[in-house]
Design a protein around this motif. Structure first.
Motif, PDB file in Angstrom:
ATOM      1  N   GLN A   1       0.813  -1.215   0.000  1.00  0.00           N
ATOM      2  CA  GLN A   1       0.000   0.000   0.000  1.00  0.00           C
ATOM      3  C   GLN A   1       0.850   1.270   0.000  1.00  0.00           C
ATOM      4  OE1 GLN A   1      -2.630  -0.288   3.378  1.00  0.00           O
ATOM      5  NE2 GLN A   1      -3.428  -2.277   2.757  1.00  0.00           N
ATOM      6  N   GLN A   2       2.115   1.137   0.359  1.00  0.00           N
ATOM      7  CA  GLN A   2       2.969   2.313   0.520  1.00  0.00           C
ATOM      8  C   GLN A   2       4.097   2.406  -0.510  1.00  0.00           C
ATOM      9  OE1 GLN A   2       4.132   1.307   4.476  1.00  0.00           O
ATOM     10  NE2 GLN A   2       2.519   2.523   5.436  1.00  0.00           N
ATOM     11  N   ALA A   3       4.590   1.251  -0.926  1.00  0.00           N
ATOM     12  CA  ALA A   3       5.758   1.240  -1.799  1.00  0.00           C
ATOM     13  C   ALA A   3       5.405   1.693  -3.217  1.00  0.00           C
ATOM     14  CB  ALA A   3       6.355  -0.163  -1.841  1.00  0.00           C
ATOM     15  N   LYS A   4       6.399   2.259  -3.886  1.00  0.00           N
ATOM     16  CA  LYS A   4       6.234   2.553  -5.314  1.00  0.00           C
ATOM     17  C   LYS A   4       6.065   1.248  -6.070  1.00  0.00           C
ATOM     18  CE  LYS A   4       8.596   4.667  -9.257  1.00  0.00           C
ATOM     19  NZ  LYS A   4       9.817   5.389  -9.701  1.00  0.00           N
ATOM     20  N   HIS A   5       6.907   0.267  -5.734  1.00  0.00           N
ATOM     21  CA  HIS A   5       6.744  -1.070  -6.291  1.00  0.00           C
ATOM     22  C   HIS A   5       7.274  -2.087  -5.283  1.00  0.00           C
ATOM     23  CE1 HIS A   5       5.686  -3.401  -9.916  1.00  0.00           C
ATOM     24  NE2 HIS A   5       6.422  -4.324  -9.312  1.00  0.00           N
ATOM     25  N   LEU A   6       6.551  -3.204  -5.163  1.00  0.00           N
ATOM     26  CA  LEU A   6       6.933  -4.273  -4.253  1.00  0.00           C
ATOM     27  C   LEU A   6       7.215  -5.536  -5.060  1.00  0.00           C
ATOM     28  CD1 LEU A   6       7.235  -5.622  -1.442  1.00  0.00           C
ATOM     29  CD2 LEU A   6       4.768  -6.030  -1.493  1.00  0.00           C
ATOM     30  N   PHE A   7       8.401  -6.113  -4.836  1.00  0.00           N
ATOM     31  CA  PHE A   7       8.768  -7.388  -5.429  1.00  0.00           C
ATOM     32  C   PHE A   7       8.756  -8.444  -4.320  1.00  0.00           C
ATOM     33  CE2 PHE A   7      10.749  -4.092  -7.954  1.00  0.00           C
ATOM     34  CZ  PHE A   7      10.464  -4.476  -9.258  1.00  0.00           C
ATOM     35  N   VAL A   8       7.912  -9.455  -4.480  1.00  0.00           N
ATOM     36  CA  VAL A   8       7.827 -10.538  -3.498  1.00  0.00           C
ATOM     37  C   VAL A   8       8.617 -11.723  -4.025  1.00  0.00           C
ATOM     38  CG1 VAL A   8       6.320 -12.121  -2.262  1.00  0.00           C
ATOM     39  CG2 VAL A   8       5.567  -9.766  -2.699  1.00  0.00           C
ATOM     40  N   PHE A   9       9.714 -12.055  -3.348  1.00  0.00           N
ATOM     41  CA  PHE A   9      10.546 -13.188  -3.743  1.00  0.00           C
ATOM     42  C   PHE A   9      10.091 -14.403  -2.922  1.00  0.00           C
ATOM     43  CE2 PHE A   9      12.889  -9.562  -5.145  1.00  0.00           C
ATOM     44  CZ  PHE A   9      13.573  -9.974  -6.280  1.00  0.00           C
TER      45      PHE A   9
ATOM     46  N   ASP B   1      -1.208  -3.370  -9.318  1.00  0.00           N
ATOM     47  CA  ASP B   1      -0.281  -3.094 -10.419  1.00  0.00           C
ATOM     48  C   ASP B   1       1.151  -2.892  -9.934  1.00  0.00           C
ATOM     49  OD1 ASP B   1      -2.346  -3.249 -12.255  1.00  0.00           O
ATOM     50  OD2 ASP B   1      -2.759  -1.082 -12.187  1.00  0.00           O
ATOM     51  N   ASN B   2       1.308  -2.528  -8.673  1.00  0.00           N
ATOM     52  CA  ASN B   2       2.659  -2.240  -8.173  1.00  0.00           C
ATOM     53  C   ASN B   2       3.274  -3.419  -7.423  1.00  0.00           C
ATOM     54  OD1 ASN B   2       0.985  -2.062  -5.865  1.00  0.00           O
ATOM     55  ND2 ASN B   2       2.407  -0.649  -4.863  1.00  0.00           N
ATOM     56  N   VAL B   3       2.765  -4.641  -7.641  1.00  0.00           N
ATOM     57  CA  VAL B   3       3.290  -5.832  -6.968  1.00  0.00           C
ATOM     58  C   VAL B   3       3.698  -6.870  -8.011  1.00  0.00           C
ATOM     59  CG1 VAL B   3       2.784  -7.752  -5.397  1.00  0.00           C
ATOM     60  CG2 VAL B   3       1.920  -5.443  -4.897  1.00  0.00           C
ATOM     61  N   THR B   4       4.918  -7.364  -7.877  1.00  0.00           N
ATOM     62  CA  THR B   4       5.434  -8.405  -8.769  1.00  0.00           C
ATOM     63  C   THR B   4       5.864  -9.605  -7.941  1.00  0.00           C
ATOM     64  OG1 THR B   4       6.235  -6.779 -10.380  1.00  0.00           O
ATOM     65  CG2 THR B   4       7.213  -8.995 -10.472  1.00  0.00           C
ATOM     66  N   LEU B   5       5.389 -10.790  -8.329  1.00  0.00           N
ATOM     67  CA  LEU B   5       5.771 -12.024  -7.651  1.00  0.00           C
ATOM     68  C   LEU B   5       6.902 -12.687  -8.420  1.00  0.00           C
ATOM     69  CD1 LEU B   5       5.260 -14.230  -5.494  1.00  0.00           C
ATOM     70  CD2 LEU B   5       3.602 -15.244  -7.084  1.00  0.00           C
ATOM     71  N   VAL B   6       8.000 -12.968  -7.720  1.00  0.00           N
ATOM     72  CA  VAL B   6       9.145 -13.655  -8.313  1.00  0.00           C
ATOM     73  C   VAL B   6       9.244 -15.027  -7.650  1.00  0.00           C
ATOM     74  CG1 VAL B   6      11.623 -13.588  -8.760  1.00  0.00           C
ATOM     75  CG2 VAL B   6      10.313 -11.444  -8.628  1.00  0.00           C
ATOM     76  N   ASP B   7       9.059 -16.071  -8.445  1.00  0.00           N
ATOM     77  CA  ASP B   7       9.020 -17.442  -7.920  1.00  0.00           C
ATOM     78  C   ASP B   7      10.418 -18.036  -7.936  1.00  0.00           C
ATOM     79  OD1 ASP B   7       8.406 -19.946  -7.083  1.00  0.00           O
ATOM     80  OD2 ASP B   7       6.988 -20.407  -8.687  1.00  0.00           O
ATOM     81  N   LEU B   8      11.012 -18.177  -6.767  1.00  0.00           N
ATOM     82  CA  LEU B   8      12.383 -18.687  -6.670  1.00  0.00           C
ATOM     83  C   LEU B   8      12.454 -20.194  -6.816  1.00  0.00           C
ATOM     84  CD1 LEU B   8      13.796 -16.400  -3.836  1.00  0.00           C
ATOM     85  CD2 LEU B   8      14.064 -16.167  -6.313  1.00  0.00           C
ATOM     86  N   ARG B   9      11.312 -20.853  -7.000  1.00  0.00           N
ATOM     87  CA  ARG B   9      11.340 -22.278  -7.328  1.00  0.00           C
ATOM     88  C   ARG B   9      11.759 -22.473  -8.778  1.00  0.00           C
ATOM     89  NH1 ARG B   9       5.332 -23.805  -5.433  1.00  0.00           N
ATOM     90  NH2 ARG B   9       4.995 -21.851  -6.584  1.00  0.00           N
ATOM     91  N   GLN B  10      11.563 -21.454  -9.596  1.00  0.00           N
ATOM     92  CA  GLN B  10      11.883 -21.532 -11.010  1.00  0.00           C
ATOM     93  C   GLN B  10      13.243 -20.919 -11.341  1.00  0.00           C
ATOM     94  OE1 GLN B  10       9.752 -23.280 -12.860  1.00  0.00           O
ATOM     95  NE2 GLN B  10       8.448 -23.499 -11.054  1.00  0.00           N
ATOM     96  N   GLU B  11      13.692 -19.998 -10.512  1.00  0.00           N
ATOM     97  CA  GLU B  11      14.964 -19.320 -10.774  1.00  0.00           C
ATOM     98  C   GLU B  11      15.569 -18.883  -9.447  1.00  0.00           C
ATOM     99  OE1 GLU B  11      13.930 -16.078 -13.300  1.00  0.00           O
ATOM    100  OE2 GLU B  11      12.276 -15.423 -12.030  1.00  0.00           O
TER     101      GLU B  11
ATOM    102  N   GLY C   1      20.396  -3.448  -6.084  1.00  0.00           N
ATOM    103  CA  GLY C   1      19.254  -4.357  -6.172  1.00  0.00           C
ATOM    104  C   GLY C   1      19.643  -5.820  -6.198  1.00  0.00           C
ATOM    105  N   ILE C   2      18.934  -6.591  -7.008  1.00  0.00           N
ATOM    106  CA  ILE C   2      19.104  -8.041  -7.079  1.00  0.00           C
ATOM    107  C   ILE C   2      19.211  -8.456  -8.542  1.00  0.00           C
ATOM    108  CG2 ILE C   2      17.936 -10.261  -6.706  1.00  0.00           C
ATOM    109  CD1 ILE C   2      16.705  -8.997  -4.176  1.00  0.00           C
ATOM    110  N   ARG C   3      20.116  -9.389  -8.809  1.00  0.00           N
ATOM    111  CA  ARG C   3      20.263  -9.900 -10.170  1.00  0.00           C
ATOM    112  C   ARG C   3      19.935 -11.378 -10.221  1.00  0.00           C
ATOM    113  NH1 ARG C   3      24.024 -12.552 -13.103  1.00  0.00           N
ATOM    114  NH2 ARG C   3      25.599 -12.453 -11.434  1.00  0.00           N
TER     115      ARG C   3
END
Length: 369
Positions: A31-39, A176-186, A195-197
């Motif tokens: 609700q606060q972040a410009k963009h949130l990435f959930v790993f 729209d400002n939330v991205t899910l990154v699935d670490l089971r796949q990568e 940041g993160i690479r």
């Protein structure tokens, strides 16, 4: 780096972890972040917390006979009164009846969902029906089919990893400002100054939140330099995994009382009630020692070993042992994999503690010096 929640406003934030801490902070940060990435390392089961003020009728019911209700709680498995759950197998009713019960418990929220039927943590077939109900809920809430598939938990029974409680967790992934990154796949290749690479993809970040769990049961104890006979540390004694008697004491460490969690049912029950029981037992034990002029108490090795066997036997009777989790230390690299809680229930544990006292503190060594 942000030091409090308000400082995350307008920033690019990553959260690692989707256990209890993660599912609680993710909706708020989004609700606060410009963009949130959930790993996400492991997709999780979670049900609505439904936090709200007590309803006046419920509050009055409790206060009308408070002492009796508290007494009744001690005679239950989870240390809670849940009069509207069904004391029967999930497989003894029709599919429609199961769905109605699961929907009722979903709307109510809280951990009572696992008590919708009496065999959800004992019978895999029954457990599968409840797990699939929760997956259906995820499919209903999350709009993007690709994200849905990443959020569906598989590979372990419902409840074998502690069931989480949330407020708008799955709905957060519709933002729209939330991205899910699935670490089971990568997997992550590098955390950089910016940041993160992951492979050729870079995630530009301002802040990283590690909601990756904790060293349950033993972590806090190992932070203290506790030494027993001959100067042996607790960490040295438990190098192959923790062992206790009743979850209250461990051999070769006289007068060291341990409370709530390790070797007792706290994590599967009403924690406040379990703390109360532990405190009462320890206080009564100290009174007994002073009255009878004993200066030390500790369990003997045989009683401690037998308690460990009992814990494992109970765990293997349930589905709790069917997953890697902090219940068995699997979340900490290098930690011995030992089931550390006792899933026997509040009423059974309490009776065992009482019986040991009645039998002259059976299994303990009491000494005068």
């Amino acid at each position: 780096m942000a030091t409090d929640r308000s400082q995350l406003c307008g920033r690019r934030v990553a959260v690692f972890g989707t256990g209890s801490s993660g599912v609680q902070v993710i909706p708020v940060i989004a609700q606060q972040a410009k963009h949130l990435f959930v790993f996400q390392r492991t997709a999780t089961f979670t049900v609505p917390a439904q936090n709200k003020p007590l309803e006046p009728v419920y509050e009055q019911w409790w206060k009308s006979n408070y002492a009796e209700h508290r007494k009744q709680m001690l005679e239950t498995i989870i240390g809670c009164l849940a009069p509207d759950t069904r004391n029967c197998s999930a497989m003894s009713v029709t599919s429609d009846e199961r769905l109605q019960e699961y929907e009722k418990q979903w709307q109510k929220g809280r951990l009572n969902f696992l008590g919708a039927f009496n065999d959800l943590v004992l019978n895999q077939e029954a457990n599968d029906t409840a797990a699939e109900f929760l997956r259906i809920k995820i499919r209903e809430i999350v709009k993007d089919p690709a994200v849905v598939e990443k959020l569906l938990p598989y590979g372990f029974p419902l409840g074998a990893k502690r069931l989480c409680l949330d407020t708008d967790y799955f709905d957060t992934f519709n933002r729209d400002n939330v991205t899910l990154v699935d670490l089971r796949q990568e997997s992550i290749d590098e955390i950089t100054p910016t940041g993160i690479r992951i492979g050729d993809k870079k995630y530009e970040l301002d802040d990283i939140v590690f909601a990756t769990g904790f060293d349950a049961f033993t972590g806090a104890l190992f932070k203290i330099d506790i030494r027993g006979r001959a100067g042996k540390t607790l960490r040295e004694k438990w190098v192959g995994g923790p062992s206790t008697y009743l979850g209250l004491m461990t051999s070769d460490f006289p007068n060291l009382f341990i409370m709530t969690g390790l070797g007792n049912p706290t994590v599967f029950a009403n924690a406040a009630l379990c703390i109360e029981q532990n405190v009462d037992w320890i206080v009564n034990c100290l009174v007994y020692l002073r009255t009878n002029h004993h200066e030390t108490i500790e369990p003997n090795a045989e009683a401690e070993n037998d308690w460990g066997k009992y814990i494992n036997a109970v765990a293997n009777f349930t589905l709790f042992s069917k997953a890697d989790s902090w219940f068995n230390g699997a979340n900490i690299e290098g930690k011995p994999k030992v089931f550390m809680a006792c899933a026997c229930g509040v009423s059974n544990y309490r009776k065992k503690c009482q019986d040991i006292v009645v039998n002259g503190y059976q299994g303990f060594i009491l000494a005068e010096h």
